[in-house]
Design an enzyme around this catalytic site. Sequence first.
Site, PDB file in Angstrom:
ATOM      1  CB  SER A 245      70.753  60.585   5.470  1.00  0.00           C
ATOM      2  OG  SER A 245      70.779  59.244   5.838  1.00  0.00           O
ATOM      3  CG  ASP A 477      69.885  59.774  13.021  1.00  0.00           C
ATOM      4  OD1 ASP A 477      69.505  58.732  12.447  1.00  0.00           O
ATOM      5  OD2 ASP A 477      70.054  60.854  12.428  1.00  0.00           O
ATOM      6  CG  HIS A 505      67.554  60.015   9.594  1.00  0.00           C
ATOM      7  ND1 HIS A 505      68.878  59.939   9.965  1.00  0.00           N
ATOM      8  CD2 HIS A 505      67.538  59.857   8.242  1.00  0.00           C
ATOM      9  CE1 HIS A 505      69.621  59.725   8.893  1.00  0.00           C
ATOM     10  NE2 HIS A 505      68.831  59.685   7.835  1.00  0.00           N
TER      11      HIS A 505
END
Length: 538
Positions: A245, A477, A505
């Site tokens: 991320s 996602d 995610h």
Amino acid sequence: MQTRRSLRRNRPLRTTTALLTAVLLASACSSGSSSSASSATTATTATPKPETGSLKPLPGSTPQALSPHYAQKLSWRSCGAPGFQCATMKAPLDYAKPGGSDIDLAVVRKKATGPGERLGSLLVNPGGPGGSAVGYLRSYAGIGYPAAVRARYDMVALDPRGVAHSEPVRCLTARRMDAYTQTDFTPDDQRETTEVVDAYKRFAEGCGARSPRLLRHLSTVEAARDMDILRAVLGDERLTYVGASYGTFLGATYAGLFPDRVGRLVLDGAMDPSLPARRMNEEQTAGFETAFRSFARDCVRRPDCPLGGADATPTRAAANLKAFFARLDARPIPTGDPDGRELGESLATTGVIAAMYDEAAWPRLRQALDEAIERKDGSGLLALSDGYYERDANGEYSNLMFANAAVNCLDLPAAFSNPGQVEKALPAFEKASPVFGRVMAWASLNCAYWPVRPTGAPHRIEAKGAAPIVVVGTTRDPATPYRWARALASQLSSARLLTYEGDGHTAYGRGSDCVDAAINAYLLNGTPPAQRKRCSQP
């Protein structure tokens, strides 16, 4: 925001943005240096400012003023569970004045267990910004990463400056943070709009009052430079790294600044550094809509779906959820919380969004929605929201949300500067997501009142000359839309794009043998996946 199954069990609900705090600004070989200061790293003493073009690499020599930082020796001590060692590393608070004040950064490692030849250090970062890498390593990555990887690498984590154990940013007391999270971030009139603005101002003023020393020096560029000091101190010529991320932005920034020191980099759940804040927030809003539609399709097929009966569609489920939020906006419901918090629209929205990060949380979300809609019991959604905000049973918050805003508001100019701009943008955000668009638009206002000016700007990262870098994107996602992975892979000169066709995610360690095998082969053998390799959800 952050969620993880498998590889990130310690952070059950969230990784890249912090909704209502900052909507996202809410994881080979080359030449490099040794552990000596002279061959180590970094260049000019000033921190380079990203331009609209490409992030420029730093020169290859180490300025004299930084030599003590690159030559420092860490004093390791046993900490926590058996096999873990902790240390404190010093870095310049201000890279433009490296002879001035230092900042103390927390480091933890778990040495390679063998068998097999040690491959060096593997630095991990779970995202955020604001997620504790130290906590992540100690509670999961150091024992939960594939055994073959842990056998060959020293697993290492560095809490970025301002995060958790590394001189954490502080902004609000627990009681004030409770009030902040319950602010109505979908204002219906001028009075409620003023309340939103006041909430953002109080948050920003709290950060400025409680962490004035840090706020100007928490950028991703500075955090990437800290990682290079750690690389040299650990004795590694090149950086091997897995970032998720926001951790992909941190890792890509490192590659842009130090392309010749890139070893094996995995950027999982990639961000696109070329986007301005408004567009980034709008595209992420669409990402959450995509994820919700996937949840809704699954939900309406089940007899226990609280968002519609057997003849319901995902569109009807979305309309039902939006109507539920509207009822909470008018009349919150009880939760049984000992501090007296009720479930209003803001906390309920956060709870739903938290569950979008991992499809393994969908059953829990269905149950929480059923309790709230049918029995007027908001405890389940409140628990999901508390997990997202990292609020513990004692009512105390980690500094995740404070660090998230501090980094995001420094890295990019604010998406909006006043409520009028948000009002004009509402149609675009609501088109991106009928369910979440309004709250995400108002969440994008937070940096407008930040006490320090941003030092970053949108830019491309090319990292010319870097060894192959693996960029991973998941097609549904919510927090880092798949198009961002494609964009970052197109920018990085040596990128290999690995696509995971699935929900949730990030992809590594989330149940796909195909993804895991490709990344493990890269980390262990240096063999990147074939260009444009695709893996399907099991």
